[in-house]
Design a protein around this motif. Structure first.
Motif, mmCIF file in Angstrom:
data_model
loop_
_atom_site.group_PDB
_atom_site.id
_atom_site.type_symbol
_atom_site.label_atom_id
_atom_site.label_comp_id
_atom_site.label_asym_id
_atom_site.label_seq_id
_atom_site.Cartn_x
_atom_site.Cartn_y
_atom_site.Cartn_z
ATOM 1 N N THR A 125 2.299 -2.649 -7.232
ATOM 2 C CA THR A 125 1.416 -3.728 -6.771
ATOM 3 C C THR A 125 0.767 -3.389 -5.428
ATOM 4 O O THR A 125 -0.438 -3.566 -5.261
ATOM 5 C CB THR A 125 2.207 -5.048 -6.654
ATOM 6 O OG1 THR A 125 2.730 -5.366 -7.947
ATOM 7 C CG2 THR A 125 1.325 -6.189 -6.182
ATOM 8 N N ASP A 153 -2.580 -6.345 -12.810
ATOM 9 C CA ASP A 153 -1.154 -6.054 -12.591
ATOM 10 C C ASP A 153 -0.318 -6.605 -13.749
ATOM 11 O O ASP A 153 -0.738 -7.529 -14.432
ATOM 12 C CB ASP A 153 -0.711 -6.692 -11.265
ATOM 13 C CG ASP A 153 0.490 -5.979 -10.646
ATOM 14 O OD1 ASP A 153 1.013 -5.034 -11.257
ATOM 15 O OD2 ASP A 153 0.898 -6.377 -9.535
ATOM 16 N N GLU A 154 0.851 -6.031 -13.945
ATOM 17 C CA GLU A 154 1.793 -6.475 -14.991
ATOM 18 C C GLU A 154 1.169 -6.408 -16.386
ATOM 19 O O GLU A 154 1.349 -7.321 -17.212
ATOM 20 C CB GLU A 154 2.289 -7.904 -14.703
ATOM 21 C CG GLU A 154 2.911 -8.102 -13.311
ATOM 22 C CD GLU A 154 4.355 -7.616 -13.199
ATOM 23 O OE1 GLU A 154 4.942 -7.198 -14.208
ATOM 24 O OE2 GLU A 154 4.885 -7.637 -12.069
HETATM 25 MG MG LIG Z 1 4.474 -5.515 -8.820
#
Ligand SMILES: [Mg+2]
Ligand SMILES: Nc1ncnc2c1ncn2[C@@H]1O[C@H](COP(=O)(O)OP(=O)(O)OP(=O)(O)O)[C@@H](O)[C@H]1O
Length: 397
Positions: free
Chosen positions: A56, A175-176
């Motif tokens: 991240t 993200d993710e």
């Molecule tokens: Mg992360």
């Protein structure tokens, strides 16, 4: 040392005082973004790595790099159980609104906003979680097929056209990514592929857990043509040394080399753990240079802090049966394990525990490095499991 001046920054997505060891990737992706902006062929990237390795913060730094180079960026995170169009539509709208403020891109960007209205209206039935403000009324025939792939492709193309008019590129930082549904991930790849074929300057830089690799392989065979999948992992010894020493040195504090070696050996160079040990060592050490004994004294606190946050957060998301499965894995140690061996510890047939394994993969707790193999997505999770479920009672729970 003065806790007020403590430079270390453990925490999910908390930028470190020194982002060690990621320079090459930043350079490479900087070049790729510049090429995409110029309408040239370049691969974007999906950063792949375990929990707490710094995906991240790297994604955020790459985004800052891109913005500094004049690229239009947006950022989104995929929560579990959210549909891909619900995650993307508001971000694509943001990008189009920004582009529409530039005179030369205005008309094309507005057309993109109309396309989003069409897509949202036609997909709302299938994807009821889409929530996005509509700036224009839809126009018949523009991104309103009701087919995710064709409508999203139209919108993305429009975003690319607007970016081109504005002389920039649009890069979506996602993200993710592992929480996207596999078929929806495939659709996204297909839409990006179409944009790449037309040399349109729009792409995604993503990050996710290693299960992403399997998803990409299954999703579309051309995922590999669009993306590199750089592995973000633990830092090398010299990188970890830098991550620990540089922030302290900037504050006029030194480490004895043995103290740093001790931190590296305890953390295995994992970024999250480095920050945690750095923080607690700083607080405990009374004088500079910081000694190995300071590190040893800080270890109890660092572990307790990790157990309370980093590990606990994952652990609490699992059911009792899933905990038992994870505990059985821990019994076998930190590495990857055969599903059969885990089942044997649980004294169950492999088939009986397969659904548990799958739901733990879906939750991002474990992943499958190879067929029939299972490994933790959280570094040092085996030791945590043994701390939190000691002894043998868990077998009968
Ligand atoms: Mg992360
Ligand atoms: N290159 C690095 N050097 C030093 N510290 C780092 C580095 N990368 C990340 N960190 C630190 O590690 C911690 C975790 O970073 P981050 O939240 O980005 O990890 P992540 O891979 O996204 O984890 P998760 O999978 O849990 O979301 C943060 O405290 C951050 O400051």
């Amino acid at each position: 040392m003065d806790p007020v001046l403590n430079p270390y920054a453990p925490g999910a997505g908390t930028p470190p005082p020194e982002l060690a060891g990621r320079e090459q990737l930043r350079r490479d992706l900087g070049i790729a973004m510049a090429r995409i902006r110029a309408g040239r062929v370049a691969k974007s990237a999906m950063l792949v790595g375990l929990r707490g390795v710094g995906k991240t913060v790297l994604l955020d730094r790459l985004r800052e790099d891109a913005e500094a180079a004049g690229i239009c960026t947006v950022r989104a995170e995929t929560p579990e159980n959210r549909s891909m169009p619900a995650v993307l539509a508001p971000q694509l709208r943001q990008a189009l609104l920004r582009l529409s403020r530039q005179a030369k891109a205005k008309d094309v960007a507005v057309r993109g906003l109309i396309a989003i209205a069409g897509m949202v209206r036609s997909l709302k039935v299938k994807f009821s979680d889409i929530e996005v403000a509509l700036d224009y009324a839809p126009e018949a025939g523009l991104a309103d097929d009701g087919d995710l792939e064709s409508d999203l492709t139209t919108v993305m193309e429009q975003v690319g056209l607007a970016a081109k008019e504005a002389g920039t590129a649009v890069v979506l930082f996602l993200d993710e990514v592992q929480y996207l549904k596999e078929d929806q991930f495939g659709v996204l790849i297909a839409a990006l592929h179409r944009c790449a074929q037309r040399s349109l300057p729009v792409t995604i830089i993503g990050a996710g857990l290693p299960q992403l690799l399997a998803m990409a392989g299954n999703a579309k065979s051309y995922a590999e043509r669009l993306f590199d999948f750089p592995v973000i992992g633990e830092l090398t010894v010299s990188q970890a040394r830098l991550a620990i020493e540089k922030p302290a040195n900037s504050a006029g504090v030194e480490y004895h080399p043995d103290a740093v070696s001790e931190i590296i050996s305890l953390t295995h160079g994992y970024p999250y753990f480095l920050q945690e040990w750095g923080k607690h060592t700083w607080d405990i050490a009374a004088t500079s240079p910081i000694q190995r004994s300071d590190v040893q004294a800080a270890t109890v606190e660092a572990l307790a802090a990790l157990d309370e946050s980093f590990f606990r957060m994952r652990f609490d998301r699992t059911t009792p049966k899933e905990k038992q499965y994870l505990r059985a894995m821990a019994e076998l140690g930190p590495d990857r394990h055969r599903s059969g061996d885990i089942a044997a510890i649980l004294q169950k047939p492999v088939g009986a525990v397969a659904p548990l394994r799958q739901s733990l993969i879906n939750k991002g707790m474990i992943w499958s490095p190879a067929h029939g193999d299972t490994a933790f997505t959280v570094p040092l999770f085996d030791e945590f499991m043994k701390r939190i479920m000691p002894g043998n009672d868990w077998r009968s729970e």
